[in-house]
Design an enzyme around this catalytic site. Structure first.
Site, short mmCIF file in Angstrom:
data_model
loop_
_atom_site.label_atom_id
_atom_site.label_comp_id
_atom_site.label_asym_id
_atom_site.label_seq_id
_atom_site.Cartn_x
_atom_site.Cartn_y
_atom_site.Cartn_z
CG HIS A 1 -63.30 15.52 36.64
ND1 HIS A 1 -64.16 14.24 36.88
CD2 HIS A 1 -63.59 16.21 37.98
CE1 HIS A 1 -64.66 14.52 38.05
NE2 HIS A 1 -64.49 15.65 38.58
CG ASP B 1 -59.89 11.78 27.24
OD1 ASP B 1 -60.52 12.52 28.30
OD2 ASP B 1 -60.64 11.11 26.66
#
Ligand code: F6P
Length: 474
Positions: A158, A366
């Site tokens: 992720h 991110d």
């Protein structure tokens, strides 16, 4: 369809009252599990001081079983707070300066992965497919293979996979790289993450690249592909549309008293660029005094991982910074930054996104950033807000019509805030329309379907569609 087993560090249990509190990821995985019957295994979140850890707690919801294990104090300290969050997390977010590598934590990380394997092993049936999530559990497949598991096993990361020079600075890089070759499918958020991973393999002479997505190592082949994660787009858009009538919405409008709302929503994490963002907002207000008393930044930042020293220190830094800006620029009837440390329920958040004129999504790094996608989904098509997005978020690879910024460039970001607030409606609409089409298409169900299709390993016969996921009702 084979039974599905999902393994992740944390397990989002279904809300008792069916409240829409779970994020899109949990909903999509629960839908996948419900469609084929399945099991979700992970940490219960409980820490026990006695060893050995007691039996798994088994819960059932329809045809989904949840298997939860406690961990010991030492496990949590070494595996979760230690190696996962003080080595892997900073390294994958390009913060070598914050990585606190220690052999004890590294050993604990591998030990807890072995422990997860031992807990899962008795529950695995012959045809199950196993989907493991995130950086906490990288070596899990290798442990399972060691114990003779032949099932298809997939892994989805992720968070970002960094460039080789950064990843290879971690002492146990080869162990982790080799352990990943035990999977059948490795999923990344972006093509860039996959290419960084491939470059690490090549640099370390591990295996061979057979094609764009196919690799072989130690006598096995596997695929590594980008699967950009999405949100429950239509559901989130509906929440935002309905939020207008809530008390919170009305109170917020009243308290804004005609001022424009700028919004930021992030876990309190150094990767999110919150201090740079506040600097940019201050610079914007200083350079554009006309906007003073006309805009408010609402920064919603729930505390996270407070036991990890870097996170604890950050709580103080950001609170002081917001206080300083408010003290310097605020007036008796205007507070430039409303800084909130609590998390909001999804319907409230959806309503605030819709009310905002601009969202500041400016992480320094991110994996994806779903706030960016939720902001887009929440907009009113007649009068959409503007997404200001860091080029270092995975979402920037898809949402190219956002106002892309380099969050390290504080003055540049301040200028883009001004341009965003002044953007004419037709430009806002054009940008939004295109981003919304992407967010609709690459939603969390597509993400889940695509990954599981690859993990199933068999191509659908011509003319036969793969089964599509349906949302489970909450
Ligand atoms: O983004 C990575 C991630 O681990 C998510 O899976 C999770 O929701 C978030 O960070 C919060 O982290 P933690 O589980 O450490 O509180």
């Amino acid at each position: 369809m084979s039974r599905l087993i999902v393994v992740s560090n944390r397990v989002p249990l279904p809300a008792k009252n069916g409240a829409a509190s779970a994020g899109g990821l949990a909903v999509a995985l629960q839908s996948a599990l419900a469609a084929r019957g399945g099991l979700w295994l992970g940490w219960s979140g409980k820490i026990c001081s006695d060893e050995p850890v007691g039996p798994l707690t088994m819960l059932k919801d329809g045809n989904i079983e949840y298997a939860l294990t406690d961990l010991t104090d030492l496990d949590v300290e070494e595996y979760y707070q230690g190696f996962a969050n003080r080595v892997l997390w900073p390294i994958c977010h390009y913060r070598l300066d914050l990585a606190e590598y220690g052999r004890r934590e590294m050993t604990g990380y591998f030990r807890v992965n072995q422990f997860f394997a031992s807990r899962l092993l008795p529950l695995i049936q012959k045809d199950d497919v196993i989907w493991i999530h995130d950086y906490h559990l990288i070596p899990l497949a290798e442990e399972l293979r060691r114990q003779g598991v032949k099932n298809r096993i997939g892994f989805f990361l992720h968070i970002p996979w960094p460039a080789p020079d950064v990843f290879l600075a971690m002492p146990v890089h080869d162990e982790l790289l080799k352990s990943l070759t035990a999977y059948d499918v490795i999923g990344f958020q972006t093509r860039q993450d996959r290419e960084n991973f491939a470059a690490c393999l090549a640099r370390q002479n591990i295996g061979e690249r057979l094609g764009e997505e196919e690799f072989s190592a130690a006598g096995r082949t596997f695929i590594a592909r980008p699967y950009p994660i999405g949100i429950e787009t239509d559901e989130f858009a509906k929440l935002a549309r309905q939020a207008g009538n809530t008390t919170l919405h009305k109170r917020m409008r009243q308290s804004l008293d005609g001022k424009e709302l700028i919004i930021g929503v992030d876990r309190l994490d150094y990767s999110k660029g919150i201090t740079q963002r506040i600097d940019a907002f201050e610079t914007f207000l200083t350079r554009h005094p006309d906007y003073q008393r006309k805009v408010t930044l609402l920064q919603i930042t729930p505390k996270s991982r407070s036991e990890v020293p870097e996170y604890e220190a950050m709580q103080k830094t950001v609170a002081e910074q917001a206080g300083r800006v408010n003290g310097a620029l605020g007036t008796v009837d205007w507070v430039p930054i409303r800084y909130v440390n609590r998390s909001l329920r999804r319907p409230a958040l959806a309503g605030l996104y819709r009310m905002a004129k601009v969202a500041l999504v400016t992480p320094l790094r991110d994996g994806m950033n779903l706030v960016a996608k939720e902001f887009v989904a929440a907009q009113d098509e007649d009068d959409p807000g503007v997404l200001l997005l860091s080029r270092f978020a995975g979402a920037a690879h898809e949402l190219k019509e956002a106002m892309l910024v380099n969050p390290y460039d504080v003055e540049g970001t301040a200028d883009v805030i001004a341009r965003s607030l002044a953007m004419p409606r037709d430009e806002r609409q054009a940008r939004w329309k295109s981003m919304m089409a992407t967010v609709r298409e690459n939603n969390v169900f597509t993400w889940c379907d695509t990954f599981l299709g690859d993990l199933a390993g068999d191509e659908a016969p011509e003319g036969v569609e793969q089964p599509r996921l349906k949302r489970v009702s909450r």
